[in-house]
Scaffold this active site. Structure first.
Site, mmCIF file in Angstrom:
data_model
loop_
_atom_site.group_PDB
_atom_site.id
_atom_site.type_symbol
_atom_site.label_atom_id
_atom_site.label_comp_id
_atom_site.label_asym_id
_atom_site.label_seq_id
_atom_site.Cartn_x
_atom_site.Cartn_y
_atom_site.Cartn_z
ATOM 1 N N GLU A 106 -9.686 1.133 -8.400
ATOM 2 C CA GLU A 106 -9.217 -0.183 -7.959
ATOM 3 C C GLU A 106 -9.988 -0.642 -6.730
ATOM 4 O OE1 GLU A 106 -5.119 -0.960 -7.392
ATOM 5 O OE2 GLU A 106 -4.473 0.198 -9.135
ATOM 6 N N SER B 186 0.820 -1.210 0.000
ATOM 7 C CA SER B 186 0.000 0.000 0.000
ATOM 8 C C SER B 186 0.857 1.265 0.000
ATOM 9 C CB SER B 186 -0.933 0.004 1.218
ATOM 10 O OG SER B 186 -1.836 -1.086 1.173
#
Length: 383
Positions: free
Chosen positions: A247, A138
């Site tokens: 996403e 991330s």
């Protein structure tokens, strides 16, 4: 067959996309999914059938051969894919259409679009997105893969991991550090699978999503020409950020579709399963937990479509989409837990659909931004 509830955002056009997709997965995916799980891949022919039907170009502008639609189309498409009950198939498609493809659409030059878009739309050129690394998921700014200028091109070195479509795909959009003095100095590159020095180091063995291929990729002095630069040099971090909400949304979408399919499947099972002189569905504990699960899934669906609508209006939707990603993916796992529980012993057997779906769902709070990261995105906009 799962159905979606009509809502304020579901136009006739979006409903047609949803219905066509549900019909496709019922005919072309569900009968073959078990074999794909064993093989660890989705056949290219299936993806090409989707290309022939125009299903791979919802988000591609009309001038490049697509339908030129927005986030709401991806929301309907991803939810309908979830009805397949084979999340490995769902993510194979969505990485191509909604996680990698938008980078080419948003940042590609006319020459790049002319070269690559026909194959992307037809399913002959399957895409993957190469951002995650062993030490950076991330945290995109933490990537270590580096590219240095070399003649009229770039020399790339590094490792990418957890790359969906990386084993059998045709091109990876690779993020590499190009400005070592700036942690955000990242550039995106189009790297075809046959590039010298670019290889699959390992086909990864996963807990779920068994019919999707997932790779560890190595770039060992891989050289690409200047024409492979996607977007602006050193600005890839910011260009990557443009697609993060999309996403997150399609992961929630496929999870929502799967959760609804699990509820439908389990409702049928408990309605037919004899128990204690009646049916399992007669038991208040089961009836009420299933009702609460349906209410939660309805809430997630509504939140996802609203966040998509905000995005289509050009309104910042980071808080809304991050929140629905965090909440929604946890809800999907809660629903799968209960649905497996209510199947009893058969639910724990590999032969049952719900066992596979429960495994597949576990990745959703991790991939595309972990729940904890998503909650921080919400918190930053609250506190």
């Amino acid at each position: 067959m799962s159905t979606t509830h009509r809502n304020a955002y579901m136009t006739d056009e979006l409903q047609a996309i949803y219905d066509q997709t549900v019909e496709f997965v019922a005919k072309e995916v569900e009968p073959h999914g078990d074999a794909w799980e064993t093989a660890g891949k989705v056949p290219r022919e299936t993806l090409q059938k989707m290309g022939e039907l125009g299903m791979l170009g919802l988000r591609v502008p009309e001038e490049h051969g697509g339908l030129g639609m927005g986030m709401l189309a991806s929301a309907a498409f991803s939810e309908a894919l979830g009805a397949s009950t084979y999340a490995g198939f769902d993510v194979t498609v969505l990485v191509h259409t909604d996680m990698a493809g938008p980078h080419l659409v948003n940042s590609g030059t006319p020459e790049q679009l002319e070269q690559w878009m026909p194959g992307v739309l037809s399913g002959e050129t399957i895409l993957s997105i190469g951002v995650s690394e062993p030490d950076a998921g991330s945290d995109v700014a933490g990537i270590r893969t580096a590219a240095v200028k070399d003649g009229d091109g770039w020399r790339i070195n590094g490792t990418k991991t957890y790359i969906t479509n990386g084993v059998y795909g045709d091109m990876t959009i690779v993020a590499a550090k190009t400005d070592p003095d700036n942690k955000y100095g990242i550039t995106m590159f189009l790297v075809p699978a046959d590039t010298e020095g670019f290889s699959v180091a390992n086909k990864l063995d996963k807990h779920g999503w068994r019919c999707s291929d997932t790779a560890e990729l190595v770039l060992d002095d891989a050289w690409v020409p200047d024409s492979a630069v996607l977007g602006t040099v050193h600005r890839g971090f910011y260009e990557t950020m443009k697609n993060f909400q999309n996403e997150r949304m399609v992961l929630v979408g496929m999870g929502t579709g799967a959760a609804q399919a699990a509820i439908d499947l389990t409702s049928e099972y408990v309605g037919n399963r004899p128990a204690f002189g009646g049916r399992l569905s007669d038991l208040g504990a089961i009836r009420q937990r299933m009702a609460m699960n349906q209410a939660k899934v309805d809430a997630v669906r509504a939140g996802m479509y609203h966040a998509a609508w905000l995005g289509d209006q050009g309104i910042d939707n980071v808080r809304e989409m991050s929140g629905v990603k965090a909440f929604g993916c946890e809800v999907v796992n809660d629903v799968m837990y209960d649905c497996l529980q209510f199947h009893g012993g058969i639910g724990y057997m590999r032969e049952s659909t719900i066992e596979r779906m429960t495994r597949d769902a576990r990745i959703l709070p991790i991939g595309g931004g972990a729940t904890e990261v998503m909650l921080e995105e919400v918190a930053k906009r609250l506190l």
